[in-house]
Motif scaffolding. Structure first.
Motif: not given
Length: 101
Positions: A37-62
């Motif tokens: 469960v701990n590993s699943a939550m860590t993976d979920l947090t990491a993938t969510t943060k990566k998605a948020e970073t990609q969204i912000a980069a897309q908005v910035a055109g990068k």
């Protein structure tokens, strides 16, 4: 739709090597549920943060749109897995509570 049991089994198989490296007691031949469960939550947090970073980069055109869609899909798959495991735990708890003493 992913069946909860299939999602839990697939996630456990994918995380098997990470769980062996995790500290804590394990039953012979079994997996430590808390570590999973701990590993699943860590993976979920990491993938969510990566998605948020990609969204912000897309908005910035990068970033490319396909990278954003891929990151969001990975985050969604992780979330569905965690939800499926949660649902199975809740169902198991409810079944135990229905058992006569």
């Amino acid at each position: 739709m992913i069946s909860p049991l299939a999602a839990a089994k697939a996630y456990a198989a994918a995380q098997n090597s990470a769980l062996k490296a995790a500290s804590g007691p394990q039953e012979a031949g079994g997996l430590d549920f808390g570590a999973m469960v701990n590993s699943a939550m860590t993976d979920l947090t990491a993938t969510t943060k990566k998605a948020e970073t990609q969204i912000a980069a897309q908005v910035a055109g990068k970033a490319e749109l396909i990278d954003v869609v891929t990151a969001i899909s990975a985050a969604e798959a992780s979330l569905e897995t965690v939800i499926a495991v949660r649902d199975q735990v809740i169902n198991a708890y409810q079944e135990i509570m229905r058992m006569p003493i």
